[in-house]
Design an enzyme around this catalytic site. Structure first.
Site, mmCIF file in Angstrom:
data_model
loop_
_atom_site.group_PDB
_atom_site.id
_atom_site.type_symbol
_atom_site.label_atom_id
_atom_site.label_comp_id
_atom_site.label_asym_id
_atom_site.label_seq_id
_atom_site.Cartn_x
_atom_site.Cartn_y
_atom_site.Cartn_z
ATOM 1 N N SER A 7 0.846 -1.204 0.000
ATOM 2 C CA SER A 7 0.000 0.000 0.000
ATOM 3 C C SER A 7 0.873 1.242 0.000
ATOM 4 O O SER A 7 1.668 1.445 0.927
ATOM 5 C CB SER A 7 -0.893 0.005 1.243
ATOM 6 O OG SER A 7 -1.412 1.306 1.432
ATOM 7 N N HIS A 32 -1.429 -1.325 -4.105
ATOM 8 C CA HIS A 32 -2.675 -0.978 -3.420
ATOM 9 C C HIS A 32 -2.707 0.539 -3.230
ATOM 10 O O HIS A 32 -1.802 1.125 -2.640
ATOM 11 C CB HIS A 32 -2.728 -1.700 -2.080
ATOM 12 C CG HIS A 32 -4.006 -1.530 -1.330
ATOM 13 N ND1 HIS A 32 -5.131 -2.282 -1.604
ATOM 14 C CD2 HIS A 32 -4.348 -0.708 -0.321
ATOM 15 C CE1 HIS A 32 -6.110 -1.921 -0.786
ATOM 16 N NE2 HIS A 32 -5.658 -0.960 0.014
ATOM 17 N N ASP A 34 -4.799 3.657 -1.761
ATOM 18 C CA ASP A 34 -5.851 4.042 -0.810
ATOM 19 C C ASP A 34 -6.338 5.457 -1.080
ATOM 20 O O ASP A 34 -5.629 6.423 -0.822
ATOM 21 C CB ASP A 34 -5.295 3.970 0.620
ATOM 22 C CG ASP A 34 -5.096 2.542 1.079
ATOM 23 O OD1 ASP A 34 -6.055 1.758 0.998
ATOM 24 O OD2 ASP A 34 -3.978 2.216 1.515
ATOM 25 N N MET A 36 -8.822 8.354 -0.067
ATOM 26 C CA MET A 36 -9.629 8.782 1.093
ATOM 27 C C MET A 36 -10.101 10.217 0.894
ATOM 28 O O MET A 36 -9.341 11.056 0.412
ATOM 29 C CB MET A 36 -8.806 8.704 2.372
ATOM 30 C CG MET A 36 -8.177 7.350 2.622
ATOM 31 S SD MET A 36 -7.382 7.301 4.232
ATOM 32 C CE MET A 36 -6.519 5.727 4.119
ATOM 33 N N HIS A 65 -8.477 1.144 -3.727
ATOM 34 C CA HIS A 65 -9.367 0.988 -2.572
ATOM 35 C C HIS A 65 -10.029 2.332 -2.289
ATOM 36 O O HIS A 65 -9.394 3.244 -1.756
ATOM 37 C CB HIS A 65 -8.510 0.514 -1.378
ATOM 38 C CG HIS A 65 -9.245 0.320 -0.106
ATOM 39 N ND1 HIS A 65 -8.605 0.096 1.105
ATOM 40 C CD2 HIS A 65 -10.567 0.305 0.175
ATOM 41 C CE1 HIS A 65 -9.499 -0.042 2.063
ATOM 42 N NE2 HIS A 65 -10.701 0.094 1.534
ATOM 43 N N MET A 67 -12.082 4.710 -0.353
ATOM 44 C CA MET A 67 -12.695 5.029 0.948
ATOM 45 C C MET A 67 -13.296 6.418 0.821
ATOM 46 O O MET A 67 -12.828 7.388 1.422
ATOM 47 C CB MET A 67 -11.631 4.953 2.054
ATOM 48 C CG MET A 67 -11.251 3.508 2.375
ATOM 49 S SD MET A 67 -9.719 3.388 3.311
ATOM 50 C CE MET A 67 -8.562 3.422 1.953
ATOM 51 N N MET A 136 -11.529 -5.516 5.981
ATOM 52 C CA MET A 136 -10.628 -4.615 6.699
ATOM 53 C C MET A 136 -10.245 -5.241 8.042
ATOM 54 O O MET A 136 -11.110 -5.686 8.798
ATOM 55 C CB MET A 136 -11.287 -3.258 6.947
ATOM 56 C CG MET A 136 -11.464 -2.401 5.704
ATOM 57 S SD MET A 136 -9.934 -2.053 4.801
ATOM 58 C CE MET A 136 -8.979 -1.169 6.029
ATOM 59 N N GLY A 141 -8.698 4.298 7.319
ATOM 60 C CA GLY A 141 -8.349 5.707 7.503
ATOM 61 C C GLY A 141 -6.862 5.959 7.652
ATOM 62 O O GLY A 141 -6.365 6.970 7.186
ATOM 63 N N PHE A 142 -6.176 5.037 8.294
ATOM 64 C CA PHE A 142 -4.756 5.294 8.560
ATOM 65 C C PHE A 142 -3.928 4.010 8.438
ATOM 66 O O PHE A 142 -4.423 2.926 8.761
ATOM 67 C CB PHE A 142 -4.578 5.860 9.979
ATOM 68 C CG PHE A 142 -5.306 7.165 10.155
ATOM 69 C CD1 PHE A 142 -4.700 8.373 9.808
ATOM 70 C CD2 PHE A 142 -6.611 7.190 10.633
ATOM 71 C CE1 PHE A 142 -5.384 9.579 9.933
ATOM 72 C CE2 PHE A 142 -7.303 8.392 10.769
ATOM 73 C CZ PHE A 142 -6.686 9.596 10.421
ATOM 74 N N GLY A 143 -2.674 4.186 8.033
ATOM 75 C CA GLY A 143 -1.739 3.073 8.021
ATOM 76 C C GLY A 143 -1.134 2.904 9.411
ATOM 77 O O GLY A 143 -1.349 3.725 10.304
ATOM 78 N N GLY A 144 -0.406 1.814 9.578
ATOM 79 C CA GLY A 144 0.353 1.612 10.804
ATOM 80 C C GLY A 144 -0.463 1.243 12.038
ATOM 81 O O GLY A 144 0.031 1.370 13.160
ATOM 82 N N ASP A 174 -6.591 -6.235 4.777
ATOM 83 C CA ASP A 174 -5.921 -4.932 4.725
ATOM 84 C C ASP A 174 -5.910 -4.300 6.112
ATOM 85 O O ASP A 174 -6.962 -4.039 6.691
ATOM 86 C CB ASP A 174 -6.691 -4.052 3.721
ATOM 87 C CG ASP A 174 -6.088 -2.665 3.528
ATOM 88 O OD1 ASP A 174 -4.980 -2.419 4.027
ATOM 89 O OD2 ASP A 174 -6.748 -1.844 2.861
ATOM 90 N N GLY A 175 -4.695 -4.035 6.611
ATOM 91 C CA GLY A 175 -4.542 -3.360 7.894
ATOM 92 C C GLY A 175 -3.718 -4.185 8.866
ATOM 93 O O GLY A 175 -4.158 -5.237 9.318
ATOM 94 N N GLY A 176 -2.494 -3.722 9.123
ATOM 95 C CA GLY A 176 -1.632 -4.407 10.092
ATOM 96 C C GLY A 176 -1.135 -5.766 9.631
ATOM 97 O O GLY A 176 -0.775 -6.611 10.447
ATOM 98 N N GLY A 196 1.203 -2.026 4.047
ATOM 99 C CA GLY A 196 1.812 -0.713 3.865
ATOM 100 C C GLY A 196 3.120 -0.645 4.618
ATOM 101 O O GLY A 196 4.202 -0.829 4.055
ATOM 102 N N SER A 197 3.016 -0.439 5.934
ATOM 103 C CA SER A 197 4.212 -0.262 6.763
ATOM 104 C C SER A 197 5.180 -1.434 6.642
ATOM 105 O O SER A 197 6.386 -1.229 6.525
ATOM 106 C CB SER A 197 3.817 -0.118 8.239
ATOM 107 O OG SER A 197 2.656 0.648 8.356
#
Ligand code: DX5
Ligand code: ZN
Length: 223
Positions: A7, A32, A34, A36, A65, A67, A136, A141-144, A174-176, A196-197
């Site tokens: 991402s 990916h 994102d 927003m 994606h 959002m 999700m 809304g946010f990475g990390g 998606d996410g973490g 992402g991270s």
């Protein structure tokens, strides 16, 4: 098949083109993206012009994606910008099925996403209408953010139903997501991993991607 989708939210935005090439060289399958709008989620990122610029820099599959609230307003812009997969949120519009069909009329794949508070069951009637489901594993809304393992119950339920009905639908998480939980998400039934991270912040993205892929392949739930 297992696919790895870095991402760009975690990339250095001052040199996006180079960042994308870096993950492409490291073995990514998808990119990916994102989008927003500061309305559907409390953050603003980028829109179609940025995606169109990146399109000239890479051959990666663009996994967009959305959002954004009422995504039907902007579908044509994202398709023209070069999206290969266009994913909308179930919660973002009044009639998700109409929006899905609107996307389907074009030569792009269509995905539907659910945020953590939305139950998986809402997607059961839509399984025959989409190419991909995005579950999700953090609040969008946010990475990390920290991975929410309880979301995997949704992945299990959806994967079982996809197999039972002999459908071909990918499940993306998606996410973490990282090499630490790739085995866990694969054994629940997910086969596309957004990170992402874990990828962009690593000094060894090639190693991270290959570990995620091999954990995914080794543990993928296939019924
Ligand atoms: C969050 C985005 C994610 C995010 C993931 O709303 O949809 O794609 O970039 O970032 P990490 O992998 O850092 O959790
Ligand atoms: Zn995302």
């Amino acid at each position: 098949m297992v696919y790895i989708a870095p991402s760009v939210l975690a990339a250095d935005f001052s040199q996006l083109g180079e960042e994308v090439r870096r993950v492409e060289d490291a073995g990514a399958d998808f990119l990916h993206l994102d989008v927003m709008d500061g309305m559907f989620v409390p953050n603003i990122t980028f829109g179609a012009p940025v995606i169109a610029s990146l399109r000239k820099k890479t051959d990666l599959i663009f996994d967009v994606h959305l959002m954004i609230r009422d995504p039907q307003r902007y579908l044509d812009d994202f398709i023209r910008a070069g999206a290969d997969i266009l994913t909308i949120h179930y919660e973002s519009c009044e009639k998700p099925l109409d929006v899905i069909r609107q996307i389907r009329n074009n030569e792009v794949k269509v995905g539907i996403s659910i945020s953590p508070k939305t139950p998986a069951e809402v997607l059961l009637p839509l399984l025959t209408e989409v190419d991909m489901i995005l579950v999700m594993t953090v609040e969008p809304g946010f990475g990390g953010q920290k991975f929410m393992p309880e979301m995997l119950d949704k992945v299990r339920l959806l994967r079982k139903e996809i197999i039972r009905r002999k459908l071909r639908v990918d499940i993306e998480v998606d996410g973490g997501i990282s090499e630490d939980n790739a085995a866990q998400v694969a054994s629940a039934g997910a086969n596309i991993f957004v990170a992402g991270s874990a990828i962009f912040k690593s000094r060894r993205p090639r190693l991270v991607i290959s570990r995620m892929r091999s954990e995914g392949i080794k543990n993928l739930y296939q019924g």
